[in-house]
Write an enzyme that holds these catalytic residues in place. Structure first.
Site, PDB file in Angstrom:
ATOM      1  N   ALA A 293       0.914  -1.256  -0.103  1.00 29.08           N
ATOM      2  CA  ALA A 293      -0.033  -0.027  -0.142  1.00 29.08           C
ATOM      3  C   ALA A 293       0.876   1.236   0.096  1.00 29.08           C
ATOM      4  O   ALA A 293       0.412   2.303  -0.682  1.00 29.08           O
ATOM      5  CB  ALA A 293      -1.006  -0.105   0.990  1.00 29.08           C
TER       6      ALA A 293
ATOM      7  N   ASN B 263      -5.904   3.294  10.335  1.00 25.30           N
ATOM      8  CA  ASN B 263      -5.178   2.277  10.942  1.00 25.30           C
ATOM      9  C   ASN B 263      -5.048   2.197  12.268  1.00 25.30           C
ATOM     10  O   ASN B 263      -4.992   1.226  13.093  1.00 25.30           O
ATOM     11  CB  ASN B 263      -3.890   1.951  10.180  1.00 25.30           C
ATOM     12  CG  ASN B 263      -3.050   3.091  10.278  1.00 25.30           C
ATOM     13  OD1 ASN B 263      -3.567   4.452   9.845  1.00 25.30           O
ATOM     14  ND2 ASN B 263      -1.705   3.160  10.751  1.00 25.30           N
TER      15      ASN B 263
ATOM     16  N   GLN C 104      -6.801  -0.789   5.244  1.00 26.96           N
ATOM     17  CA  GLN C 104      -7.564  -1.337   6.497  1.00 26.96           C
ATOM     18  C   GLN C 104      -8.980  -1.641   6.399  1.00 26.96           C
ATOM     19  O   GLN C 104      -9.682  -2.053   7.148  1.00 26.96           O
ATOM     20  CB  GLN C 104      -7.458  -0.283   7.587  1.00 26.96           C
ATOM     21  CG  GLN C 104      -6.211  -0.024   8.268  1.00 26.96           C
ATOM     22  CD  GLN C 104      -5.383  -1.489   9.011  1.00 26.96           C
ATOM     23  OE1 GLN C 104      -6.025  -2.304   9.251  1.00 26.96           O
ATOM     24  NE2 GLN C 104      -4.209  -1.331   9.209  1.00 26.96           N
TER      25      GLN C 104
ATOM     26  N   SER D 237      -3.562  -3.683   0.393  1.00 31.18           N
ATOM     27  CA  SER D 237      -2.180  -4.409   0.771  1.00 31.18           C
ATOM     28  C   SER D 237      -2.516  -5.835   0.964  1.00 31.18           C
ATOM     29  O   SER D 237      -3.220  -6.024   1.660  1.00 31.18           O
ATOM     30  CB  SER D 237      -1.542  -3.572   1.959  1.00 31.18           C
ATOM     31  OG  SER D 237      -0.553  -4.309   2.777  1.00 31.18           O
ATOM     32  N   GLY D 238      -1.330  -6.746   0.602  1.00 28.28           N
ATOM     33  CA  GLY D 238      -1.609  -7.936   1.072  1.00 28.28           C
ATOM     34  C   GLY D 238      -1.418  -8.386   2.368  1.00 28.28           C
ATOM     35  O   GLY D 238      -2.304  -9.153   2.841  1.00 28.28           O
ATOM     36  N   HIS D 239      -0.372  -7.975   3.186  1.00 24.16           N
ATOM     37  CA  HIS D 239      -0.327  -8.620   4.409  1.00 24.16           C
ATOM     38  C   HIS D 239      -1.323  -8.100   5.521  1.00 24.16           C
ATOM     39  O   HIS D 239      -1.018  -8.627   6.638  1.00 24.16           O
ATOM     40  CB  HIS D 239       1.173  -8.253   4.807  1.00 24.16           C
ATOM     41  CG  HIS D 239       1.692  -6.695   5.179  1.00 24.16           C
ATOM     42  ND1 HIS D 239       1.710  -6.395   6.474  1.00 24.16           N
ATOM     43  CD2 HIS D 239       1.798  -5.500   4.516  1.00 24.16           C
ATOM     44  CE1 HIS D 239       2.295  -5.092   6.678  1.00 24.16           C
ATOM     45  NE2 HIS D 239       1.965  -4.496   5.429  1.00 24.16           N
TER      46      HIS D 239
ATOM     47  N   THR E 169      10.050  -7.158 -12.894  1.00 25.54           N
ATOM     48  CA  THR E 169       9.561  -8.492 -13.125  1.00 25.54           C
ATOM     49  C   THR E 169       8.305  -8.640 -12.103  1.00 25.54           C
ATOM     50  O   THR E 169       8.596  -8.578 -10.693  1.00 25.54           O
ATOM     51  CB  THR E 169      10.564  -9.485 -13.049  1.00 25.54           C
ATOM     52  OG1 THR E 169      11.627  -9.248 -13.956  1.00 25.54           O
ATOM     53  CG2 THR E 169       9.989 -11.007 -13.330  1.00 25.54           C
TER      54      THR E 169
ATOM     55  N   CYS F  10       4.577   2.014  13.080  1.00 24.17           N
ATOM     56  CA  CYS F  10       5.373   2.981  12.591  1.00 24.17           C
ATOM     57  C   CYS F  10       6.071   3.841  13.666  1.00 24.17           C
ATOM     58  O   CYS F  10       7.256   4.464  13.309  1.00 24.17           O
ATOM     59  CB  CYS F  10       4.721   3.780  11.378  1.00 24.17           C
ATOM     60  SG  CYS F  10       3.756   2.842  10.522  1.00 24.17           S
TER      61      CYS F  10
HETATM   62  C1  LIG Z   1      -0.338  -1.000   6.505  1.00 26.25           C
HETATM   63  C2  LIG Z   1      -0.781   0.385   5.820  1.00 26.25           C
HETATM   64  C3  LIG Z   1      -0.248   0.956   4.929  1.00 26.25           C
HETATM   65  C4  LIG Z   1       1.047   0.524   4.302  1.00 26.25           C
HETATM   66  O1  LIG Z   1       0.917  -0.792   3.835  1.00 26.25           O
HETATM   67  P1  LIG Z   1       2.221  -1.569   3.283  1.00 26.25           P
HETATM   68  O2  LIG Z   1       1.637  -2.611   2.363  1.00 26.25           O
HETATM   69  O3  LIG Z   1       2.922  -2.064   4.491  1.00 26.25           O
HETATM   70  O4  LIG Z   1       3.241  -0.695   2.381  1.00 26.25           O
HETATM   71  C5  LIG Z   1      -0.705   2.117   4.164  1.00 26.25           C
HETATM   72  N1  LIG Z   1      -1.976   2.680   4.802  1.00 26.25           N
HETATM   73  C6  LIG Z   1      -2.504   1.925   5.881  1.00 26.25           C
HETATM   74  C7  LIG Z   1      -3.882   2.620   6.172  1.00 26.25           C
HETATM   75  C8  LIG Z   1      -2.234   0.849   6.407  1.00 26.25           C
HETATM   76  O5  LIG Z   1      -2.908   0.203   7.335  1.00 26.25           O
END
Ligand SMILES: *Cc1c(COP(=O)(O)O)cnc(C)c1O
Length: 347
Positions: free
Chosen positions: A69, A149, A177, A197-199, A237, A312
């Site tokens: 993200a 978040n 989120q 975001s994937g994680h 890639t 963070c």
């Molecule tokens: C976790 C998060 C991000 C950053 O995502 P990454 O995939 O770790 O770079 C950005 N915005 C919000 C609201 C998030 O919770």
């Protein structure tokens, strides 16, 4: 130790790991290669693109895979701004965005752009009236997140989208989120760009995406120039296994979870605290304990992995900008914790 920091990151399930596995070793071919193995990889990526697009009511061709993200947010905001380097212009965002947006905007201010950072009310909400009254003739972009978040507060993004549409200004939202957790439809909500975001959704780290409406004439300037991958908007890639893993995580996203907000509230009822934010989502609890003794008692009774401020900010003693913006003092911020539960589909 119990992990209650799911808003910072989630584990990858063994099903998702299985789905990713063969794309790192057995089928490792470059998805841009014209031979049979390359085509297999490119087909797998296309299927994944369809899964992500379907989840937000978009078309597969409008999905740009990124490293996460943070990169998606950088591409959306700098991508628009760099199309106006000559005359610059104005960007509207909020003061409680993720740092990757705040710092992108601070950078753009340094090179001559004008940025308005809308301040939320004490409950963490940005209003569409605030957005409306800050629009200028040279406003290039409105970028406001969906779910915060740190607080779990849901912003009225459909209202922002409508307003932006009426003024012919592109609207971007950071949905890291809310993706998979809340309903998202880019057409119903008048969203022109959306970051995910994937994680945060049981997918692997290092993968995310930016949705871009009318991608072929969006005027978006790539931030990684390369070999024309991702519609020319993001060179490099394609990481087949990560992309397949993201799609698998989305397909297998749970719609319930055994430990609920009710269970959490029962445990928290032993302590004196206030919950911050207006109508936060069920999986994010941002709470300020009454005093240091309550904090100590909580940590003594529960050995939980939670966030103080935000992930963070873990390395610094500075109060999180989000807590400061909703009016908490530094001292209150130190007594404030984010307890985040395993995410599931909340709609
Ligand atoms: C976790 C998060 C991000 C950053 O995502 P990454 O995939 O770790 O770079 C950005 N915005 C919000 C609201 C998030 O919770």
């Amino acid at each position: 130790m119990s992990y209650f920091d799911y808003a910072a990151s989630t584990p990858v399930s063994s099903k998702v790991l299985d789905d990713m596995g063969s794309w790192q070793n057995k089928n490792f071919s470059n998805a841009s290669a014209a031979h049979a193995e390359g085509l297999k990889a490119s087909k797998a990526i296309q299927l994944a693109r369809e899964v992500i697009a379907d989840k937000i009511g978009a078309m597969p061709s409008e999905i740009v895979f990124t490293s996460g993200a943070s990169e998606a947010n950088n591409l959306a905001i700098k991508g628009v701004a760099f199309g106006h380097l000559e005359h610059k212009g104005h960007i509207i965002t909020s003061s409680i965005e993720h740092k990757c947006i705040i710092n992108t905007c601070l950078f753009l201010e340094k090179i001559g752009f004008d940025v308005t950072y809308l301040k939320p009310n004490e409950f963490g909400v940005i209003s569409s009236e605030q957005v409306a009254s800050s629009i200028k003739p040279n406003t290039l972009l409105i970028s406001i997140h969906h779910v915060n978040n740190e607080l779990g507060v849901v912003q009225p993004i459909a209202d922002f989208g409508r307003l932006a549409f009426e003024h012919n200004i592109p609207f971007h939202t950071d949905a890291a989120q809310s993706f998979c957790k809340l309903r998202l439809d880019v057409d119903d909500m008048d969203i022109d760009m959306l970051s995910l975001s994937g994680h945060k959704v049981y997918g692997p780290k290092g993968i995310g995406a930016l949705y871009v409406r009318n991608i072929n004439d969006s005027g978006l300037v790539p931030q990684i120039h390369g070999g024309g991958q991702e519609g020319g908007l993001r060179g490099g890639t394609s990481p087949t296994s990560l992309i397949v893993g993201l799609a698998s995580a989305v397909k297998n996203f749970p719609n319930t979870y055994s430990f609920s907000s009710v269970d959490l509230e029962k445990i928290l009822s032993n302590y004196k605290y206030v919950r911050n934010g207006k109508n936060p989502i069920d999986t994010i609890f941002n709470i300020t304990f009454k005093d240091d003794d309550e904090v100590k008692r909580f940590h003594h009774d529960n050995h939980w992995l939670v966030s103080q401020g935000s992930a963070c900010n873990a390395m610094s003693n500075v109060a999180s900008h989000v807590l400061t913006e909703i009016g908490l003092s530094d001292e209150e911020a130190r007594r404030t914790y984010r307890i985040s539960l395993p995410p599931y589909q909340l709609y």
